[in-house]
Scaffold this active site. Structure first.
Site, PDB file in Angstrom:
ATOM      1  N   GLU A  15       0.850  -1.195   0.000  1.00 45.02           N
ATOM      2  CA  GLU A  15       0.000   0.000   0.000  1.00 45.02           C
ATOM      3  C   GLU A  15       0.883   1.242   0.000  1.00 45.02           C
ATOM      4  O   GLU A  15       1.877   1.298   0.731  1.00 45.02           O
ATOM      5  CB  GLU A  15      -0.893   0.006   1.251  1.00 45.02           C
ATOM      6  N   THR A  46      -3.933   4.796  -1.404  1.00 42.50           N
ATOM      7  CA  THR A  46      -4.938   5.297  -0.460  1.00 42.50           C
ATOM      8  C   THR A  46      -5.651   6.515  -1.031  1.00 42.50           C
ATOM      9  O   THR A  46      -5.218   7.134  -2.009  1.00 42.50           O
ATOM     10  CB  THR A  46      -4.312   5.665   0.905  1.00 42.50           C
ATOM     11  N   ALA A  49      -8.836  11.413   3.264  1.00 42.16           N
ATOM     12  CA  ALA A  49     -10.143  11.609   3.905  1.00 42.16           C
ATOM     13  C   ALA A  49     -10.864  12.755   3.203  1.00 42.16           C
ATOM     14  O   ALA A  49     -10.268  13.782   2.912  1.00 42.16           O
ATOM     15  CB  ALA A  49      -9.942  11.920   5.374  1.00 42.16           C
ATOM     16  N   HIS A  75      -8.129   2.872  -3.580  1.00 43.58           N
ATOM     17  CA  HIS A  75      -9.005   2.959  -2.413  1.00 43.58           C
ATOM     18  C   HIS A  75     -10.054   4.017  -2.741  1.00 43.58           C
ATOM     19  O   HIS A  75      -9.760   5.013  -3.408  1.00 43.58           O
ATOM     20  CB  HIS A  75      -8.232   3.432  -1.174  1.00 43.58           C
ATOM     21  N   ASP A 107     -13.286   7.568   7.537  1.00 43.10           N
ATOM     22  CA  ASP A 107     -13.511   7.897   8.945  1.00 43.10           C
ATOM     23  C   ASP A 107     -14.534   9.012   9.086  1.00 43.10           C
ATOM     24  O   ASP A 107     -14.544   9.965   8.318  1.00 43.10           O
ATOM     25  CB  ASP A 107     -12.184   8.295   9.611  1.00 43.10           C
ATOM     26  N   TYR A 142     -11.211  -5.983  10.287  1.00 42.88           N
ATOM     27  CA  TYR A 142     -10.565  -5.495  11.510  1.00 42.88           C
ATOM     28  C   TYR A 142     -10.379  -6.623  12.529  1.00 42.88           C
ATOM     29  O   TYR A 142     -11.308  -6.949  13.269  1.00 42.88           O
ATOM     30  CB  TYR A 142     -11.433  -4.370  12.112  1.00 42.88           C
ATOM     31  N   HIS A 146     -13.485  -2.946  14.478  1.00 39.62           N
ATOM     32  CA  HIS A 146     -13.446  -1.521  14.145  1.00 39.62           C
ATOM     33  C   HIS A 146     -13.714  -0.736  15.434  1.00 39.62           C
ATOM     34  O   HIS A 146     -14.549  -1.155  16.250  1.00 39.62           O
ATOM     35  CB  HIS A 146     -14.519  -1.224  13.083  1.00 39.62           C
ATOM     36  N   LYS A 162     -20.907  -7.278   3.963  1.00 38.55           N
ATOM     37  CA  LYS A 162     -20.109  -6.754   2.844  1.00 38.55           C
ATOM     38  C   LYS A 162     -19.707  -7.895   1.913  1.00 38.55           C
ATOM     39  O   LYS A 162     -19.799  -7.776   0.694  1.00 38.55           O
ATOM     40  CB  LYS A 162     -18.843  -6.046   3.363  1.00 38.55           C
TER      41      LYS A 162
HETATM   42  P1  FAD Z   1     -17.714   0.016   7.295  1.00 33.72           P
HETATM   43  O1  FAD Z   1     -17.599  -1.329   6.716  1.00 33.72           O
HETATM   44  O2  FAD Z   1     -18.896   0.829   6.906  1.00 33.72           O
HETATM   45  O3  FAD Z   1     -17.670  -0.162   8.888  1.00 33.72           O
HETATM   46  C1  FAD Z   1     -17.568   0.957   9.757  1.00 33.72           C
HETATM   47  C2  FAD Z   1     -18.268   0.651  11.074  1.00 33.72           C
HETATM   48  O4  FAD Z   1     -19.673   0.544  10.852  1.00 33.72           O
HETATM   49  C3  FAD Z   1     -17.854  -0.673  11.700  1.00 33.72           C
HETATM   50  O5  FAD Z   1     -17.877  -0.513  13.094  1.00 33.72           O
HETATM   51  C4  FAD Z   1     -18.946  -1.655  11.250  1.00 33.72           C
HETATM   52  O6  FAD Z   1     -19.098  -2.729  12.162  1.00 33.72           O
HETATM   53  C5  FAD Z   1     -20.155  -0.751  11.236  1.00 33.72           C
HETATM   54  N1  FAD Z   1     -21.157  -1.123  10.229  1.00 33.72           N
HETATM   55  C6  FAD Z   1     -20.942  -1.546   8.978  1.00 33.72           C
HETATM   56  N2  FAD Z   1     -22.115  -1.737   8.335  1.00 33.72           N
HETATM   57  C7  FAD Z   1     -23.094  -1.416   9.221  1.00 33.72           C
HETATM   58  C8  FAD Z   1     -24.529  -1.392   9.154  1.00 33.72           C
HETATM   59  N3  FAD Z   1     -25.172  -1.767   8.053  1.00 33.72           N
HETATM   60  N4  FAD Z   1     -25.216  -0.994  10.257  1.00 33.72           N
HETATM   61  C9  FAD Z   1     -24.570  -0.615  11.391  1.00 33.72           C
HETATM   62  N5  FAD Z   1     -23.206  -0.615  11.508  1.00 33.72           N
HETATM   63  C10 FAD Z   1     -22.487  -1.007  10.440  1.00 33.72           C
HETATM   64  N6  FAD Z   1      -9.507   5.527   5.154  1.00 33.72           N
HETATM   65  C11 FAD Z   1      -9.345   6.540   4.248  1.00 33.72           C
HETATM   66  O7  FAD Z   1      -9.858   7.646   4.455  1.00 33.72           O
HETATM   67  N7  FAD Z   1      -8.621   6.343   3.092  1.00 33.72           N
HETATM   68  C12 FAD Z   1      -8.049   5.160   2.791  1.00 33.72           C
HETATM   69  O8  FAD Z   1      -7.412   5.020   1.746  1.00 33.72           O
HETATM   70  C13 FAD Z   1      -8.182   4.070   3.722  1.00 33.72           C
HETATM   71  N8  FAD Z   1      -7.641   2.857   3.468  1.00 33.72           N
HETATM   72  C14 FAD Z   1      -7.845   1.814   4.350  1.00 33.72           C
HETATM   73  C15 FAD Z   1      -7.317   0.557   4.046  1.00 33.72           C
HETATM   74  C16 FAD Z   1      -7.504  -0.524   4.918  1.00 33.72           C
HETATM   75  C17 FAD Z   1      -6.936  -1.878   4.560  1.00 33.72           C
HETATM   76  C18 FAD Z   1      -8.224  -0.322   6.132  1.00 33.72           C
HETATM   77  C19 FAD Z   1      -8.404  -1.475   7.089  1.00 33.72           C
HETATM   78  C20 FAD Z   1      -8.749   0.913   6.434  1.00 33.72           C
HETATM   79  C21 FAD Z   1      -8.577   2.006   5.554  1.00 33.72           C
HETATM   80  N9  FAD Z   1      -9.113   3.274   5.808  1.00 33.72           N
HETATM   81  C22 FAD Z   1      -8.951   4.306   4.915  1.00 33.72           C
HETATM   82  C23 FAD Z   1      -9.820   3.536   7.066  1.00 33.72           C
HETATM   83  C24 FAD Z   1     -11.351   3.297   6.951  1.00 33.72           C
HETATM   84  O9  FAD Z   1     -11.910   4.250   6.060  1.00 33.72           O
HETATM   85  C25 FAD Z   1     -11.924   3.452   8.359  1.00 33.72           C
HETATM   86  O10 FAD Z   1     -11.520   2.409   9.173  1.00 33.72           O
HETATM   87  C26 FAD Z   1     -13.435   3.661   8.442  1.00 33.72           C
HETATM   88  O11 FAD Z   1     -13.747   4.174   9.741  1.00 33.72           O
HETATM   89  C27 FAD Z   1     -14.257   2.405   8.228  1.00 33.72           C
HETATM   90  O12 FAD Z   1     -14.260   2.019   6.922  1.00 33.72           O
HETATM   91  P2  FAD Z   1     -14.957   0.618   6.495  1.00 33.72           P
HETATM   92  O13 FAD Z   1     -14.943   0.578   5.033  1.00 33.72           O
HETATM   93  O14 FAD Z   1     -14.394  -0.495   7.252  1.00 33.72           O
HETATM   94  O15 FAD Z   1     -16.455   0.934   7.012  1.00 33.72           O
END
Ligand code: FAD
Length: 294
Positions: A15, A46, A49, A75, A107, A142, A146, A162
């Site tokens: 990455e 990446t 944000a 991403h 985030d 995670y 998360h 997902k």
């Molecule tokens: P989600 O899958 O939506 O999950 C977020 C939270 O919501 C979790 O607690 C989950 O349990 C909960 N959730 C999911 N679906 C539901 C639902 N239907 N109802 C209720 N709760 C739900 N951030 C950036 O800004 N740019 C990047 O390039 C970037 N790259 C990343 C790469 C990796 C490998 C990882 C692990 C993270 C990265 N992130 C990046 C960070 C990521 O955007 C954050 O961790 C963000 O807070 C969650 O993203 P997610 O896609 O996991 O969200």
């Protein structure tokens, strides 16, 4: 075109982050020049944000794909944006030949400004509904849950949602404790998650980095890591040496435990990758091609 999912496991992926705003992409391409020499299965880029590096993400993921003939993964975060905006980016990626997306929520800074999407699952549905199989979609997972999730169980339920939408691969948040990862992987498998789970490894190269990382994602820090950071943290060269050794051992152990892929959070430090690569290459290839010597 390179198809990541047709390649033998365990995969080996990197990455990188793009420059912010109008800054030149020259330095990033110099990093990619070095990284491709380690023969990664893909390089992901990446997304800042709120889309702050959006154009550069699209440009660099396309460059990886087209100039180097390596799978480029863009991403893409959806928080605070519109369907129209996402559609436009996806169209640009598609016309540039980028076939792989890591679909993320991003985030949350301000919960009142979610935009058209509330979770990564909604972005994944959107991609599938509007673009069919034009893209192979990865999602984040995670091993220590998360930070917003109430429990590992709840987080895994949403991960499975997902996966059921057509995600082809998962890339994990960074972690330092392989036992935690392997136990969590068992639970994910028991919940019906069948996609390859690629383990995210971030080498520690400074004392300040570990504080930031723990604050950002809440990763557990084993006593052994704390000890080397406390002992060598005041010396940049020494802590980096120790961090590279730790990441190398972590990867060798994960490969022995049948991990499906290693994803290095490179922080654009090609020299760190070079040193880790030298320490894991024969182990990775032995595992990948089941080479046995009696
Ligand atoms: P989600 O899958 O939506 O999950 C977020 C939270 O919501 C979790 O607690 C989950 O349990 C909960 N959730 C999911 N679906 C539901 C639902 N239907 N109802 C209720 N709760 C739900 N951030 C950036 O800004 N740019 C990047 O390039 C970037 N790259 C990343 C790469 C990796 C490998 C990882 C692990 C993270 C990265 N992130 C990046 C960070 C990521 O955007 C954050 O961790 C963000 O807070 C969650 O993203 P997610 O896609 O996991 O969200």
């Amino acid at each position: 075109m390179e198809n990541f999912f047709a390649k033998p496991a365990p995969s080996y992926t990197f990455e990188i982050f793009p420059p912010k705003g109008n800054k030149s992409t020259e330095g990033t391409y110099a990093v990619i020049d070095s990284l491709v020499s380690f023969n990664p299965d893909l390089i992901s880029v990446t997304y800042g944000a709120g889309g702050s590096s959006r154009d550069n993400t699209v440009e660099i993921a396309s460059g990886i794909q087209n100039k180097y003939n390596v799978c480029g993964v863009a991403h893409l975060t959806c928080v605070g944006t519109t369907r129209e905006n996402i559609r436009e980016i996806l169209n640009r990626l598609k016309s540039n030949g980028v076939r792989n997306i890591l679909a993320l929520r991003g985030d949350l800074k301000d919960k009142s400004d979610l935009g058209d999407f509330h979770h990564a699952s909604e972005l994944i549905s959107f991609i599938k509904n509007e673009f069919g199989n034009d893209f192979d979609v990865f999602a984040a997972c995670y091993p220590e849950k998360h930070p917003e999730a109430k429990s590992v169980e709840e987080d895994l339920i949403h991960l499975k949602e997902k996966c059921d939408l057509g995600v082809k691969g998962l890339i994990s948040q960074l972690f330092f404790d392989n036992d935690i990862f392997c136990e969590w992987r068992e639970r994910a498998r028991a919940m019906g998650v069948t996609q390859p789970i690629i383990a995210g490894i971030m080498p520690i190269t400074s004392a300040s980095q570990i504080e930031k990382v723990v604050e950002m994602c809440g990763a557990s820090v084993p006593e052994r890591v704390r000890r080397f950071v406390n002992t060598y943290g005041h010396h940049q060269g020494a802590v980096k040496e120790a961090g590279i050794a730790y990441a190398t051992e972590q990867i060798i152990d994960l490969l022995a435990r049948d991990v499906e892929g290693i994803h290095l959070y490179t922080m654009n430090q090609a020299d760190t990758v070079r040193r880790i690569d030298a320490g894991i290459r024969s182990v990775l290839y032995t595992k990948r091609y089941a080479v046995r010597s009696n």
